[in-house]
Design a protein around this motif. Structure first.
Motif, PDB file in Angstrom:
ATOM      1  N   ALA A   8       0.989  -1.066  -0.009  1.00  0.00           N
ATOM      2  CA  ALA A   8      -0.238   0.189  -0.028  1.00  0.00           C
ATOM      3  C   ALA A   8       1.028   1.343   0.148  1.00  0.00           C
ATOM      4  CB  ALA A   8      -0.842   0.099   1.242  1.00  0.00           C
ATOM      5  N   TYR A   9       2.074   1.250   0.656  1.00  0.00           N
ATOM      6  CA  TYR A   9       2.812   2.414   0.672  1.00  0.00           C
ATOM      7  C   TYR A   9       3.579   2.537  -0.400  1.00  0.00           C
ATOM      8  CZ  TYR A   9       7.081   5.066   1.671  1.00  0.00           C
ATOM      9  OH  TYR A   9       8.031   5.819   1.714  1.00  0.00           O
ATOM     10  N   VAL A  10       3.897   1.555  -1.070  1.00  0.00           N
ATOM     11  CA  VAL A  10       4.739   1.778  -2.546  1.00  0.00           C
ATOM     12  C   VAL A  10       3.565   2.425  -3.602  1.00  0.00           C
ATOM     13  CG1 VAL A  10       5.491   0.378  -4.403  1.00  0.00           C
ATOM     14  CG2 VAL A  10       6.340  -0.067  -2.147  1.00  0.00           C
ATOM     15  N   GLU A  11       2.485   1.790  -3.559  1.00  0.00           N
ATOM     16  CA  GLU A  11       1.245   2.185  -4.372  1.00  0.00           C
ATOM     17  C   GLU A  11       1.161   3.783  -4.272  1.00  0.00           C
ATOM     18  OE1 GLU A  11       0.148   0.939  -6.923  1.00  0.00           O
ATOM     19  OE2 GLU A  11       1.150  -1.144  -6.537  1.00  0.00           O
ATOM     20  N   ARG A  12       0.849   4.150  -2.819  1.00  0.00           N
ATOM     21  CA  ARG A  12       0.767   5.422  -2.625  1.00  0.00           C
ATOM     22  C   ARG A  12       1.982   6.580  -2.918  1.00  0.00           C
ATOM     23  NH1 ARG A  12      -2.343   9.571  -2.685  1.00  0.00           N
ATOM     24  NH2 ARG A  12      -2.124  11.126  -0.962  1.00  0.00           N
ATOM     25  N   TYR A  13       3.205   5.861  -2.618  1.00  0.00           N
ATOM     26  CA  TYR A  13       4.517   6.413  -3.057  1.00  0.00           C
ATOM     27  C   TYR A  13       4.480   6.683  -4.787  1.00  0.00           C
ATOM     28  CZ  TYR A  13       9.386   7.696  -3.694  1.00  0.00           C
ATOM     29  OH  TYR A  13      10.648   8.271  -3.920  1.00  0.00           O
ATOM     30  N   ARG A  14       4.230   5.698  -5.332  1.00  0.00           N
ATOM     31  CA  ARG A  14       4.147   5.862  -6.759  1.00  0.00           C
ATOM     32  C   ARG A  14       3.102   6.967  -7.270  1.00  0.00           C
ATOM     33  NH1 ARG A  14       4.115  -0.533  -8.532  1.00  0.00           N
ATOM     34  NH2 ARG A  14       6.224  -0.835  -7.995  1.00  0.00           N
ATOM     35  N   GLU A  15       2.032   6.895  -6.508  1.00  0.00           N
ATOM     36  CA  GLU A  15       0.921   8.159  -6.958  1.00  0.00           C
ATOM     37  C   GLU A  15       1.575   9.586  -6.736  1.00  0.00           C
ATOM     38  OE1 GLU A  15      -2.459   7.193  -4.878  1.00  0.00           O
ATOM     39  OE2 GLU A  15      -2.771   5.575  -5.951  1.00  0.00           O
ATOM     40  N   LEU A  16       2.358   9.598  -5.485  1.00  0.00           N
ATOM     41  CA  LEU A  16       2.793  10.991  -4.946  1.00  0.00           C
ATOM     42  C   LEU A  16       4.010  11.396  -6.123  1.00  0.00           C
ATOM     43  CD1 LEU A  16       2.612  10.595  -1.062  1.00  0.00           C
ATOM     44  CD2 LEU A  16       1.271  11.812  -2.587  1.00  0.00           C
ATOM     45  N   ASP A  62       4.335  10.299  -9.184  1.00  0.00           N
ATOM     46  CA  ASP A  62       3.878  10.675 -10.427  1.00  0.00           C
ATOM     47  C   ASP A  62       3.257  12.154 -10.285  1.00  0.00           C
ATOM     48  OD1 ASP A  62       3.119  10.006 -13.194  1.00  0.00           O
ATOM     49  OD2 ASP A  62       1.096   9.800 -12.301  1.00  0.00           O
ATOM     50  N   ALA A  63       2.611  12.432  -9.182  1.00  0.00           N
ATOM     51  CA  ALA A  63       1.887  13.621  -8.895  1.00  0.00           C
ATOM     52  C   ALA A  63       3.071  14.769  -8.892  1.00  0.00           C
ATOM     53  CB  ALA A  63       1.038  13.801  -7.963  1.00  0.00           C
ATOM     54  N   ASN A  64       3.862  14.367  -8.072  1.00  0.00           N
ATOM     55  CA  ASN A  64       5.041  15.412  -8.105  1.00  0.00           C
ATOM     56  C   ASN A  64       5.829  15.686  -9.327  1.00  0.00           C
ATOM     57  OD1 ASN A  64       6.606  17.318  -6.547  1.00  0.00           O
ATOM     58  ND2 ASN A  64       8.361  15.487  -6.970  1.00  0.00           N
ATOM     59  N   ARG A  65       5.998  14.677 -10.338  1.00  0.00           N
ATOM     60  CA  ARG A  65       6.466  14.686 -11.515  1.00  0.00           C
ATOM     61  C   ARG A  65       5.608  15.618 -12.701  1.00  0.00           C
ATOM     62  NH1 ARG A  65       5.209  12.842 -16.156  1.00  0.00           N
ATOM     63  NH2 ARG A  65       3.875  11.201 -15.286  1.00  0.00           N
ATOM     64  N   ARG A  66       4.239  15.525 -12.310  1.00  0.00           N
ATOM     65  CA  ARG A  66       3.435  16.281 -13.222  1.00  0.00           C
ATOM     66  C   ARG A  66       3.470  17.584 -12.837  1.00  0.00           C
ATOM     67  NH1 ARG A  66      -0.117  11.638 -12.302  1.00  0.00           N
ATOM     68  NH2 ARG A  66      -1.344  12.999 -10.801  1.00  0.00           N
ATOM     69  N   LEU A  67       3.738  17.893 -11.513  1.00  0.00           N
ATOM     70  CA  LEU A  67       3.366  18.983 -10.813  1.00  0.00           C
ATOM     71  C   LEU A  67       4.789  19.918 -11.290  1.00  0.00           C
ATOM     72  CD1 LEU A  67       2.175  21.428  -8.925  1.00  0.00           C
ATOM     73  CD2 LEU A  67       3.387  20.456  -7.231  1.00  0.00           C
ATOM     74  N   LYS A  68       5.968  19.170 -11.216  1.00  0.00           N
ATOM     75  CA  LYS A  68       7.105  19.897 -11.838  1.00  0.00           C
ATOM     76  C   LYS A  68       7.186  20.125 -13.326  1.00  0.00           C
ATOM     77  CE  LYS A  68      10.425  17.893  -8.357  1.00  0.00           C
ATOM     78  NZ  LYS A  68      11.654  16.969  -8.062  1.00  0.00           N
ATOM     79  N   GLU A  69       6.259  19.306 -13.904  1.00  0.00           N
ATOM     80  CA  GLU A  69       6.289  19.697 -15.611  1.00  0.00           C
ATOM     81  C   GLU A  69       5.396  20.759 -15.625  1.00  0.00           C
ATOM     82  OE1 GLU A  69       6.909  19.166 -19.534  1.00  0.00           O
ATOM     83  OE2 GLU A  69       7.965  18.125 -17.701  1.00  0.00           O
ATOM     84  N   LEU A  70       4.232  20.946 -14.825  1.00  0.00           N
ATOM     85  CA  LEU A  70       3.448  21.936 -15.210  1.00  0.00           C
ATOM     86  C   LEU A  70       4.235  23.200 -14.592  1.00  0.00           C
ATOM     87  CD1 LEU A  70      -0.033  20.450 -13.805  1.00  0.00           C
ATOM     88  CD2 LEU A  70       0.700  20.908 -16.055  1.00  0.00           C
ATOM     89  N   ASN A  71       4.958  23.463 -13.699  1.00  0.00           N
ATOM     90  CA  ASN A  71       5.559  24.522 -13.283  1.00  0.00           C
ATOM     91  C   ASN A  71       6.476  24.864 -14.354  1.00  0.00           C
ATOM     92  OD1 ASN A  71       6.075  26.220 -11.151  1.00  0.00           O
ATOM     93  ND2 ASN A  71       8.056  25.381 -10.773  1.00  0.00           N
ATOM     94  N   ARG A  72       7.116  23.882 -14.758  1.00  0.00           N
ATOM     95  CA  ARG A  72       8.315  24.470 -15.860  1.00  0.00           C
ATOM     96  C   ARG A  72       7.244  24.850 -16.947  1.00  0.00           C
ATOM     97  NH1 ARG A  72       9.431  22.419 -20.370  1.00  0.00           N
ATOM     98  NH2 ARG A  72       8.172  20.751 -20.354  1.00  0.00           N
ATOM     99  N   LEU A  73       6.472  24.201 -17.555  1.00  0.00           N
ATOM    100  CA  LEU A  73       5.603  24.793 -18.574  1.00  0.00           C
ATOM    101  C   LEU A  73       4.817  26.172 -18.295  1.00  0.00           C
ATOM    102  CD1 LEU A  73       4.430  24.163 -21.310  1.00  0.00           C
ATOM    103  CD2 LEU A  73       2.596  22.854 -20.042  1.00  0.00           C
TER     104      LEU A  73
END
Length: 827
Positions: free
Chosen positions: A305-313, A315-326
């Motif tokens: 459960a922790y790994v799944e949550r970590y992957r979600e976070l 991925d969300a962090n990656r998308r957030l960084k990409e959106l911030n860069r964009l």
């Protein structure tokens, strides 16, 4: 003496020289082989495995032969002796990089024997170093992981390499009398795991498990223990076997099995000791692994459960960084692309303005140029913001009438409203003065009005209202922009000010910039959906406080406004400070520390606002000088500096300054802090006045903190804000173990120094303190207060009992929340 016990020597050289040397070495008990030149060296070395090489070639061939020998990996570290007794050029041979020289026949045997002993000693040390290194690697693997199979695979690989065995396996059993065992790791086939074997078919393994002692079979072909299985193992070439039991805390877990198949090889004493040490490490690791198996199985679900949550976070962090860069790219690109057409627009507008045009056309042209310049200013601001989060927007404050600004903005946008058939009007009946940046506030109004025009109905209306708002902490201006359009759903109102989000209807920067500009002025902005439909955007700004008028019947020569001395060496910053402070006070300016100190002593101001880094005398030294004199010690000092470190702030406060502000400063924050400092100084001078008079100031004279009324006024404003924007905020009440007649000053000092600048602290009386913690939920607030309790007890000698509540999650009024937390009632 057998040849193998004396040494193995490879002689390289001409035939005549070789024969004499070979004869002498053979007579002395050495095993020998020879080669005439480099072509025969590899074959001779492979068959003999020499321990010493004796070079007996001619001087002109010696260097080439030596280089060829050293190029062979097998012979790279074998000692090489050069025979110079028969050479015609001994000096040439002595220049060779060899390990020794033989100058006569009587030296040959001692020299060769010494080289053999040195080589064997070096090999023994190397083997010992290798064993210790491998044992350390196995130990580290066993202590760094509880995965048993991984540990055992590492172990069998390293043990096999150290001992030179052709089979190294780990067999696990259940008890001493088990009939079957499981091969869990083997050197021969690493992929072979969980292989079931019958113990009875392996007499050496059965003996080791029964006796719990190591079993060594030196020669399988003639050992009596192997008689029953000898017909089946002789075809396999089995020569020597070593079985070391795995025992930990008297539990028999299995055995370490090693086998040599090469003839004339066995397991020496060093190999047996190494196997025993490895077995101890492996037995401990296996036992730990079994003990942790149950815990591991229970933990796997949680880890999954922790790994799944970590992957979600992640991925969300990656998308957030990409959106911030964009976002940064969009801001930069759009800003740059807008600059060029704006410059062309402004250029043609100026040309049009200089030509012969009608009055109506001139008015429109001036409006175009004015708005173009404001858009260009916004572009520059976006560029600055696009440089990163470290870039901060600042304001250029001055005194202005927001009612007049509302009327001007409405007038400028009347053309746009007429084109869309919308009626636009402003309702601002009175003059409302405040301290602010006219350009940024004009931008806020234009953005809100433009949005309202675009969202209004066809032939609809947009109304801009400006009115005075009376609040406990000072009057404010309330501006509303209302349209009659489709409106915004209530559950999406909090999204409209997010960057690039306006709910489901689009994205943009306008409202986010409006929010930023309003908050720079110390105000707040929000959206509402009225029952009659449409949408209302509301923002509030603190009003400039009017200077009190003198009673006409009383004639005084002293100025009504308090005197403030500004000490600043940079002319631009000094001008801004003076402009901001003149809205409430009488301001004098000094350009360096010495001038500021002299003017403070002569004019005796009510407050000194001083930069830290000044020529001639810096701000810290000037503060010490002021506080050291009885004539000026009572004057409060606020220090300014671009340094934002906590250490610098603490140092300034320890020297006697009442406050410390970082540059660039916010105009409203400066005015609030100066007012607070003046009130605190006035309270200290009038400490003998009745308590009812002191309470009106909103601050506690004993601690310079908020009192009950001041805290209530601030809480009512802040609680309304956090509940509107769904942000956390907590309130903590600290009650002493017994009521206090006097103010515990140590507690006030700790709270003032250890809490954040945005946190508010109040003394409620009887030693009870109340702390307001914005952006903090109840759990975080409890952690903060718990960390402070030991220091509070040390400084005051009192044990404090804390009570914490999240006011953003509690719908009760503020006074009811404080009552539940045990705070004294406000009279």
């Amino acid at each position: 003496m057998p040849p193998e016990q004396r040494g193995r020597v490879l002689v390289v050289g001409a035939r005549t020289a070789r024969e004499a040397l070979l004869t002498r070495l053979a007579e002395s008990g050495f095993a020998c082989a020879s080669a005439e030149d480099m072509e025969g060296v590899p074959q001779a070395a492979t068959s003999l495995q020499p321990e010493v090489i004796l070079l007996a070639t001619a001087a002109k061939q010696a260097a080439e032969t030596l280089e060829g020998i050293r190029s062979i990996e097998q012979l790279r570290h074998v000692p090489i002796l050069a025979d110079v007794s028969r050479s015609r050029s001994p000096e040439t041979l002595k220049k060779l990089a060899v390990d020794g020289f033989i100058r006569g026949a009587e030296e040959m045997v001692p020299r060769v024997e010494a080289a053999v002993r040195a080589g064997r000693l070096r090999e023994s040390e190397e083997r010992t170093r290798l064993r210790m290194g491998m044992l350390l690697d196995i130990t580290q693997a066993a202590t760094s992981s509880l995965e048993m199979e991984e540990i055992l695979h590492i172990a069998v690989d390293k043990v096999g390499r150290v001992t030179g065995s052709d089979r190294c396996s780990v067999v696990l059993v259940e008890g001493s009398h088990a009939r079957t065992g499981t091969v869990v790791a083997t050197q021969e086939n690493p992929s072979l795991v969980q292989l079931e074997i019958e113990i009875v078919r392996y007499p050496e393994l059965r003996r080791a498990l029964e006796t719990r002692q190591a079993v060594l079979i030196e020669k399988a072909e003639n050992d009596p223990l192997m008689a029953e299985v000898r017909p089946s193992i002789l075809p396999l070439g089995v020569n020597s076997i070593l079985v070391q039991p795995l025992i930990c805390q008297d539990d028999l877990l299995g055995a370490l099995f090693l086998r040599h198949s090469r003839p004339d090889t066995t397991f020496g004493r060093d190999e047996q000791q190494f196997a025993q040490a490895v077995a101890g490490v492996l037995a401990n690791a296996i036992r730990n692994s079994r003990l942790h198996t149950a815990v591991k199985r229970k933990r796997e679900d949680l880890e999954l459960a922790y790994v799944e949550r970590y992957r979600e976070l992640t991925d969300a962090n990656r998308r957030l960084k990409e959106l911030n860069r964009l976002k940064d790219e969009i801001i930069a690109v759009c800003s740059h692309d807008l600059r060029a057409p704006l410059q062309v627009l402004l250029g043609h507008g100026r040309l049009l303005l200089e030509s012969t045009i009608t009055a109506e056309q001139k008015q429109s042209t001036e409006a175009i140029i004015r708005q173009g310049r404001k858009i260009l200013g916004l572009v520059e601001s976006l560029l600055e913001k696009g440089k990163g989060e470290a870039a901060r927007l600042s304001i250029e404050p001055r005194r202005l009438d927001i009612s007049l600004l509302c009327k001007e903005s409405t007038h400028e946008l009347n053309i746009l409203a007429s084109q869309r058939g919308v009626t636009l009007r402003a309702e601002a009946p009175e003059s409302l003065m405040l301290i602010g940046d006219e350009v940024k506030l004009h931008e806020v109004l234009q953005n809100l009005i433009t949005n309202a025009i675009h969202h209004a109905k066809d032939s609809g209306r947009v109304t801009v209202r400006a009115l005075r708002l009376t609040r406990p902490d000072g009057d404010a201006v309330k501006i509303t922009v209302q349209d009659d359009g489709s409106g915004i759903p209530p559950d999406e109102l909090h999204l409209v000010f997010d960057r690039y989000r306006h709910g489901p209807k689009g994205t943009g920067l306008g409202l986010a910039i409006c929010k930023e500009f309003v908050e720079l002025h110390g105000g707040e902005i929000w959206a509402e959906s009225p029952p009659e439909g449409g949408c209302i955007f509301v923002f509030t700004l603190p009003m400039a406080q009017e200077a009190p008028r003198k009673p006409q019947a009383v004639v005084k020569e002293e100025p009504v406004q308090p005197r403030v001395l500004v000490v600043e060496d940079e002319a631009e910053i000094a001008a801004v400070l003076a402009e901001v402070l003149r809205s409430r006070y009488r301001v004098e300016v000094a350009r360096d520390g010495q001038e500021g100190l002299a003017r403070a002593r002569t004019m005796r101001p009510e407050l000194v606002v001083m930069d830290v880094f000044l020529p001639k005398l810096d701000g810290l030294e000037a503060t010490v000088a002021l506080k050291s004199s009885s004539d000026t010690a009572h004057i409060p000092v606020i220090l300014l500096s671009a340094h934002q470190g906590v250490a610098e702030k603490v140092r300034a406060l320890n020297l006697g300054a009442v406050d410390y502000m970082s540059k660039p400063f916010n105009a409203m924050e400066l005015l609030n802090r100066t007012e607070r400092a003046l009130k605190a100084a006035s309270s200290e001078r009038e400490v003998e006045r009745p308590s009812a008079v002191t309470l009106r100031s909103g601050s506690d004279p004993g601690t310079n903190l908020y009192d009950k009324r001041g805290l209530m006024a601030k809480l009512e404003v802040e609680v309304a804000k956090v509940r509107r924007y769904h942000r956390p905020m907590s309130v903590a009440v600290l009650r002493p173990e017994r009521p206090q007649a006097d103010v515990p000053r140590g507690v006030a000092d700790v709270l003032r120094k250890r809490l954040r600048p945005q946190d508010a602290v109040a003394h409620m009386g009887s030693g009870v303190f109340c702390v307001m913690l914005p952006e903090c939920d109840a759990e975080s607030a409890r952690n903060v207060i718990q960390r402070l309790l030991p220091e509070l007890q040390t400084s005051s000698g009192l044990a404090y009992q804390p009570a914490v509540a999240d006011v953003s999650q509690d719908s009760d009024p503020v006074d009811r929340i404080l009552d539940k937390l045990g705070a004294p009632l406000v009279p």
